[in-house]
Design a protein around this motif. Sequence first.
Motif, mmCIF file in Angstrom:
data_model
loop_
_atom_site.group_PDB
_atom_site.id
_atom_site.type_symbol
_atom_site.label_atom_id
_atom_site.label_comp_id
_atom_site.label_asym_id
_atom_site.label_seq_id
_atom_site.Cartn_x
_atom_site.Cartn_y
_atom_site.Cartn_z
ATOM 1 N N ALA A 1 8.907 -11.566 3.275
ATOM 2 C CA ALA A 1 7.931 -11.099 2.441
ATOM 3 C C ALA A 1 7.833 -9.377 2.902
ATOM 4 O O ALA A 1 7.978 -8.485 2.045
ATOM 5 N N LYS A 2 8.075 -9.315 4.338
ATOM 6 C CA LYS A 2 7.944 -8.063 5.076
ATOM 7 C C LYS A 2 9.532 -7.482 4.946
ATOM 8 O O LYS A 2 10.354 -7.595 6.102
ATOM 9 N N GLY A 3 9.922 -7.392 3.726
ATOM 10 C CA GLY A 3 11.441 -6.841 3.459
ATOM 11 C C GLY A 3 12.105 -5.932 4.288
ATOM 12 O O GLY A 3 13.346 -5.967 4.478
ATOM 13 N N HIS A 4 11.306 -5.079 4.800
ATOM 14 C CA HIS A 4 12.056 -4.123 5.876
ATOM 15 C C HIS A 4 12.620 -4.549 6.922
ATOM 16 O O HIS A 4 13.440 -3.810 7.592
ATOM 17 N N ALA A 5 12.367 -5.837 7.351
ATOM 18 C CA ALA A 5 12.919 -6.762 8.571
ATOM 19 C C ALA A 5 14.195 -7.150 8.001
ATOM 20 O O ALA A 5 14.837 -7.885 8.793
ATOM 21 N N GLY B 1 4.007 -9.396 7.094
ATOM 22 C CA GLY B 1 3.771 -8.455 8.201
ATOM 23 C C GLY B 1 1.902 -8.377 8.144
ATOM 24 O O GLY B 1 1.322 -8.513 7.123
ATOM 25 N N ASP B 2 1.441 -7.682 9.158
ATOM 26 C CA ASP B 2 0.086 -7.914 9.283
ATOM 27 C C ASP B 2 -0.581 -6.833 8.505
ATOM 28 O O ASP B 2 -1.522 -6.715 8.003
ATOM 29 N N GLY B 3 0.350 -5.603 8.580
ATOM 30 C CA GLY B 3 -0.254 -4.474 7.527
ATOM 31 C C GLY B 3 -0.083 -4.910 6.080
ATOM 32 O O GLY B 3 -0.946 -4.830 5.140
ATOM 33 N N GLU B 4 1.117 -5.937 5.688
ATOM 34 C CA GLU B 4 1.301 -6.295 4.448
ATOM 35 C C GLU B 4 -0.112 -7.034 3.913
ATOM 36 O O GLU B 4 -0.181 -7.044 2.736
ATOM 37 N N VAL C 1 5.036 -8.273 19.266
ATOM 38 C CA VAL C 1 5.079 -6.724 19.953
ATOM 39 C C VAL C 1 5.954 -6.314 18.667
ATOM 40 O O VAL C 1 7.112 -6.584 18.774
ATOM 41 N N LYS C 2 5.462 -5.293 18.097
ATOM 42 C CA LYS C 2 6.384 -4.430 17.381
ATOM 43 C C LYS C 2 7.470 -3.618 18.330
ATOM 44 O O LYS C 2 7.171 -3.162 19.303
ATOM 45 N N GLY C 3 8.629 -3.883 17.875
ATOM 46 C CA GLY C 3 9.870 -3.366 18.624
ATOM 47 C C GLY C 3 10.219 -4.011 20.022
ATOM 48 O O GLY C 3 10.738 -3.425 21.008
ATOM 49 N N ALA D 1 -2.721 -0.858 0.131
ATOM 50 C CA ALA D 1 -3.488 -1.392 -0.494
ATOM 51 C C ALA D 1 -3.549 -0.509 -1.712
ATOM 52 O O ALA D 1 -4.668 0.183 -2.066
ATOM 53 N N GLU D 2 -2.548 -0.134 -2.567
ATOM 54 C CA GLU D 2 -2.390 1.105 -3.354
ATOM 55 C C GLU D 2 -3.622 0.966 -4.609
ATOM 56 O O GLU D 2 -4.029 1.669 -5.079
ATOM 57 N N MET D 3 -3.503 -0.350 -5.240
ATOM 58 C CA MET D 3 -4.500 -0.384 -6.358
ATOM 59 C C MET D 3 -5.978 -0.134 -6.002
ATOM 60 O O MET D 3 -6.629 0.668 -6.591
#
Lengths: 318, 277
Positions: free
Chosen positions: B70-74, B150-153, B242-244, A57-59
């Motif tokens: 959306a969680k492009g790192h996957a 992602g849930d962090g996302e 589960v991550k991983g 949440a950078e902003m």
Amino acid sequence: MAGATGKAMRQVYGETLVELGKTNPHIVVFDADVATSTRTILFGEAFPERFFNVGIAEMNMAAMAAGISTTGLIPFVNTFACFMVLRCGDPIRSLIAYTKLNVKLAGTYAGLSDSYDGASHHSILDIAFMRALPNMLVICPADGAEVKAATEAAVQYKGPVYIRIHRNECPDIPENDSQPFVLGKGKLLRSGKDITLVATGYMVHRAMEAAQILEAQGVSARVVNIHTIKPLDTELLERCAKETGGIVVAEEHSIHGGLGGAAAEAVGRLYPVPIEFVGVRDTFAESGDYQALLEKYGLTSQHIVKAAEEVLKKKGGL
Amino acid sequence: MGLSKERKAVLEGLCKQFRRTLLDTLYSVQTGHPGGSLSATEIITTLYFEVMKVDPKNPYWEERDRFVLAKGHAAPMLYIALAEKGFFPKEELKTLRQLNSRLQGHPCALKTPGVELSTGPLGLGLSAALGMGLGARLQRKPFYTYVLLGDGEIQEGIVWEAAMAGAKYGVDNVVAILDKNGVQLDGTVDQIMPLGDVKGKWSSFGWNTFEVNGHKVEEIYDAIQEAHQVKGKPTLIIAHTVKGKGVSFMEGKHTWHGKPISKAEYEAAIQELEGGR
Ligand SMILES: Cc1ncc(C[n+]2csc(CCOP(=O)(O)OP(=O)(O)O)c2C)c(N)n1
Ligand SMILES: [Mg+2]
């Protein structure tokens, strides 16, 4: 390319924050779920009560930092350089720069240094954005020792500062580290009379290499490190233009709007001489090994040498 | 409705194969994100091999279903699925993240056939998916848009802006899936920025919500079919993951978000996967 300190620039930054935090209780640190990468995790471990990891949440982070600075604390805002500009941009302009708040912004993984993550994570327009902001200081350190000096100087200075930090180790430059770091003052690293190579960040090292190659070709190249891109040391650049009659600017940034633009604006006004630009040429880069990217996108010492030859031609010296 | 035993077995077989390919790929290039790729395996596999209408021979067919990572790192798991589908040769997976490859560290729609949207900077995908859904509706195109978050996302403010917009415009041809693995880059989601009652929040924003076990292909499949029946509002499928997932020493560990895999770790992981845990 290991530096004598043997440490990534971001690691030096994280350790410096901890050192500063020991003596200055006003320093607080914000991160947005990249503390492991920016190395602010070190500060978080040392001073958990002065560390705020606000999630992705950078902003929000930048606006919170703006607020906390109005209470007399000195916040350091941390994320990847690309997100610092693109996500934190509005609070940086509308709150921090506009009101000249005492907020320090550290953009890590700058330039192409987050090489494998690809163009979405590269940061080659941050200098252009930060430099266009009134009241913003813009610093781009060349090696580990300079990261430390710049971070310390940012605390001494009252007002907004952007520090651009490389992901990896950069070779130490003894000629650079033997000189004091003064905000707004460039460093003359190598004398020369035929041309001046002006560089910032990792490209300073490359400019030193290029000067050696040029020397072997009988060209005496001066090297100047512009660690503070804003305010720019225009006096020094004017002097270099007068004394060497030609300039090459090298930076790990787009050729549009960065140090090249800043130098051209100054030299064009004060003492016009031929000038060439080494940087990313108006394109998105791509994923890959860091050195391979620098090669493909035109950021090696050879590219600086070529640019110097162009300038010398225009000067009539080749 | 419901997934047949045969199809379930096929999808599970693919998931096993994809996990193995993921480890081979990330180990060989020594860069890339294992944790979030493994948690998304069943979701991406169910979408591409049971749900979505796509045509690898005609990747820009106007009526194809869309998938936005959306969680492009996957990206590695997406590339593995796209290669299996035939969008590009599987051998190309070895070029992941290398110079001159079409397979960028994060998805690039300009470079990779089958990639619908360039992503990587988190938070933008849901809004873009809504735009795709509105475009389909306005032009009476029958396709669905699926988007994986992602849930962090979803800590990004823009995600909640999209949540409001999705409800306002009743974008019922968009199905969002949340990879709720409880872990982000620096730690667990609860440590870094707790999300609270995710289902309650999205419901109160006007979304239809389902909860599924994100490692059970039949549950994912059923929820998507049910989402298709819901009219007038968008759906969020909260997939508990589960991550991983599948490599015990990576499971639930934020340190495996984006770490290179050593030889010993690679061998242990392959042994575990081959053991068919
Ligand atoms: C805007 C933005 N901020 C930060 C990052 C760096 N980053 C990449 S992945 C990640 C964590 C993502 O966690 P989550 O969304 O939970 O994904 P998953 O657990 O499924 O891997 C972060 C912080 C980013 N890519 N984009
Ligand atoms: Mg997660």
